[in-house]
Design a protein around this motif. Sequence first.
Motif, short mmCIF file in Angstrom:
data_model
loop_
_atom_site.label_atom_id
_atom_site.label_comp_id
_atom_site.label_asym_id
_atom_site.label_seq_id
_atom_site.Cartn_x
_atom_site.Cartn_y
_atom_site.Cartn_z
N MET A 40 0.87 -1.17 0.00
CA MET A 40 0.00 0.00 0.00
C MET A 40 0.91 1.22 0.00
N ASP A 41 0.84 2.04 -1.05
CA ASP A 41 1.81 3.14 -1.12
C ASP A 41 1.42 4.28 -0.17
N GLY A 42 2.35 5.21 -0.01
CA GLY A 42 2.15 6.30 0.93
C GLY A 42 0.93 7.14 0.62
N PHE A 43 0.61 7.31 -0.66
CA PHE A 43 -0.57 8.10 -1.04
C PHE A 43 -1.84 7.41 -0.54
N GLN A 44 -1.91 6.09 -0.69
CA GLN A 44 -3.09 5.34 -0.22
C GLN A 44 -3.23 5.46 1.29
N ILE A 45 -2.11 5.41 1.99
CA ILE A 45 -2.15 5.54 3.45
C ILE A 45 -2.63 6.92 3.84
#
Length: 226
Positions: A58-63
């Motif tokens: 899960m990339d940082g943008f999704q987080i």
Amino acid sequence: MTRVLIVEDDESIAEIERDYLEVGGIHADIALSGNAGVRMIYTGSYDLIVLDIMLPDMDGFQILKKIRDEVDVPILMVTAKQSDIDIVRGLNLGADDYIVKPFSPAELVARVKSHLARFRRIKDKYSPDGSTETNGLAIDPESRVVTLYGETVSLTAKEFDVLHFLATHPNQVFSREHLFDRLWGVEAVGDISTVTVHIRKIREKIESPEAKFIETVWGVGYKFLD
């Protein structure tokens, strides 16, 4: 003790970052995946999050999309790219700042301490002031809660800071440069375009064709309408 969460899938890098932060008097926990990071963010009590963009699950943008409205602490994005698109996207989603790899661990510690100190100064400064209320918009600096006609408005930490600063200086015009220096700090890395992004996001959340709170003074800056 101040607690920071490092969300970074490269264990060796995460451990170096943790060691330097702990030498600087900051306790640091490590999450080696996005999903682990989200679980720890919700179950822990952290004062700041160091969030890598490139994660395997899960990339940082999704987080950021998942947690930003619920987590009122500074978030420092870590990116391996110097692309303006990635940086602006992160700021759009509610990141407070970013740092580009490769960076020295000492720089990371300095940036973390700077954001922690600024966040505390803002909370300490605003807490005694009492609530601000105008035209159905209520801003409570002690709880850092904003309501519009009794309904809670979900703002990021930095969006709250910008709105509260403008609201406590009604009808005064502030340039983007002034707002950036005051609320991000002169040592912050980035550019004043982040101010425009945050103002736009605030307007999307509190304004309508019938209710305007922030006015753009073209060529000068912004002011809060009282």
